[in-house]
Design an enzyme around this catalytic site. Structure first.
Site, short mmCIF file in Angstrom:
data_model
loop_
_atom_site.label_atom_id
_atom_site.label_comp_id
_atom_site.label_asym_id
_atom_site.label_seq_id
_atom_site.Cartn_x
_atom_site.Cartn_y
_atom_site.Cartn_z
N GLU A 182 0.81 -1.22 0.00
CA GLU A 182 0.00 0.00 0.00
C GLU A 182 0.84 1.28 0.00
O GLU A 182 0.47 2.26 -0.61
CB GLU A 182 -0.96 0.01 1.19
N HIS A 204 7.99 -26.70 4.18
CA HIS A 204 7.37 -27.90 3.63
C HIS A 204 6.84 -27.67 2.22
O HIS A 204 6.14 -28.52 1.68
CB HIS A 204 6.25 -28.38 4.56
N LYS A 247 -13.78 -0.19 -4.26
CA LYS A 247 -14.91 0.03 -3.35
C LYS A 247 -16.02 0.83 -4.05
O LYS A 247 -17.20 0.54 -3.91
CB LYS A 247 -14.46 0.77 -2.09
C1 F6R Z 1 -6.21 1.67 3.73
C2 F6R Z 1 -6.20 0.31 4.27
C3 F6R Z 1 -7.26 -0.67 3.87
C4 F6R Z 1 -8.54 -0.50 4.71
C5 F6R Z 1 -9.62 -1.52 4.27
C6 F6R Z 1 -10.84 -1.50 5.14
O1 F6R Z 1 -5.26 2.47 4.41
O2 F6R Z 1 -5.34 -0.02 5.04
O3 F6R Z 1 -6.74 -1.96 4.00
O4 F6R Z 1 -8.23 -0.67 6.07
O5 F6R Z 1 -9.97 -1.28 2.95
O6 F6R Z 1 -11.36 -0.22 5.29
P1 F6R Z 1 -11.71 0.31 6.76
O7 F6R Z 1 -10.43 0.23 7.52
O8 F6R Z 1 -12.19 1.71 6.57
O9 F6R Z 1 -12.76 -0.61 7.27
#
Ligand code: F6R
Length: 341
Positions: A226, A242, A335
């Site tokens: 990320e 393994h 998303k």
């Molecule tokens: C972004 C990150 C992502 C979010 C994940 C869930 O910095 O680390 O992995 O954590 O998309 O979103 P939230 O944390 O808002 O539930």
């Protein structure tokens, strides 16, 4: 701080370095936030932490730090549904930094359907609204962070909830001492991270953990993905001996993979032997082999030390890749598409 941190600042327009270095403050603030949320203790037969990505990592770390002191099952669940065997006397902690992650919201509803004891941690969103409506206690998180950089909160809240439901002893003192340990070690950690990033630059990192460092290896992988916007992989000992070890058979010239072994003083003696033997065996096929032994007194100290080191490595790699560590466009795009579908 050092010149190498100045290089991170050149690409870091969204201030991720400051958020990573603020881990000690986040830990202390999290302790305070749990206290002021006034969570009631509950009798449960175990704890399930539901969340995704950065909001699940704190739970994974908490479970590893608690280790043998866990007296009840503690699971981290990253999906739309609770395990089919979840009974109403399981406590469910739903963790979503934004409060709008659909998998976590689905688990929150599923927990309601079975009448389980629920807790939530979030900055707001639909999770906060649903929790408040159902009278579910919420630990409020500070806004303005990338979810993955709220790890100090996720870790602390998961530890505290585990203690509240009788799954484990409280770790408040250890968390507080770990915060001081990180503050004292920050400069050394940053320099060490720069050295490691130099050795990893240009290769695909493969991070190996065992016991306490398994979720830390995962954290390094996801932070490199990320923050540095590149591939990284992770696995754990003894399992990788393994299967994955065979993948390191070819001559290393140009193979492009660099291994990092994260070892810890508390690990099983045979794990230590395995880590050393595995490192030596794969060395001819690897572009680099880096050994990191965690530093600190308690498990919490050593684990968080290794987390901060990995976070800083990922920022150094971002600087070398010339990318801003903050934005995670691919996650946001996905998303958004799902919301519209
Ligand atoms: C972004 C990150 C992502 C979010 C994940 C869930 O910095 O680390 O992995 O954590 O998309 O979103 P939230 O944390 O808002 O539930």
């Amino acid at each position: 701080m050092s010149d190498s941190l100045a290089r991170i600042r050149e690409v870091d327009s969204s201030g991720q370095l400051d958020d990573v270095l603020a881990l000690p403050e986040h830990l202390r603030d999290a302790l305070w936030r749990v206290e002021s949320a006034g969570l009631e203790p509950a009798e449960a037969t175990g704890l399930i932490v539901c969340g995704m990505g950065g909001s699940a990592s704190g739970g994974l770390l908490a479970r590893a730090a608690l280790g043998d002191s866990l007296g009840l099952p503690m699971l981290i669940f990253r999906d739309y549904e609770l395990p089919p065997w979840t009974a109403p006397d399981r406590a469910i902690l739903c963790s979503s930094y934004s409060g709008d992650t659909e998998e976590t919201l689905a688990c929150f509803e599923a927990a309601e359907a079975i009448g389980a004891i629920r807790y939530a941690m979030t900055t707001g969103g639909a999770l906060a609204a649903a929790a408040r409506q159902a009278n579910v206690p919420v630990v409020g998180l500070p806004a303005g962070l990338q979810p993955r950089h709220s790890i100090g909160y996720g870790f602390t809240v998961a530890c505290e909830v585990a203690a509240l439901v009788g799954a484990a002893p409280g770790l408040r003192t250890e968390i507080d001492t770990a915060a001081a340990h990180l503050e004292q070690g920050a400069e050394t950690l940053a320099a060490r991270a720069a050295e490691i990033a130099d050795r990893l630059a240009g290769f695909t990192p493969v991070i190996y953990g065992c016991d306490l460092t398994v979720p830390v290896a995962y954290r390094w992988k996801t932070q490199i993905n990320e923050n540095a916007k590149q591939h990284a992989f992770q696995n754990q000992l003894p399992e990788l001996d393994h299967n994955e070890i065979v993948g390191w058979t070819r001559d290393g010239d140009g193979a492009g993979f660099a291994a990092v072994f994260l070892t810890d003083s508390d690990q099983h003696p045979r794990q230590r032997e395995r880590a050393e033997l595995t490192a030596t065996l794969i060395e001819p096929a690897a572009s680099a082999v880096i050994r990191v032994e965690t530093e600190g007194g308690t498990r919490v100290e050593r684990m968080l030390w290794a987390v901060m080191l990995g976070d800083l490595v990922s920022l150094h790699l971002a600087a070398r890749n010339g990318v801003d560590p903050g934005p995670v466009d691919a996650i946001e795009r996905l998303k958004g598409e799902l919301e519209r579908s």
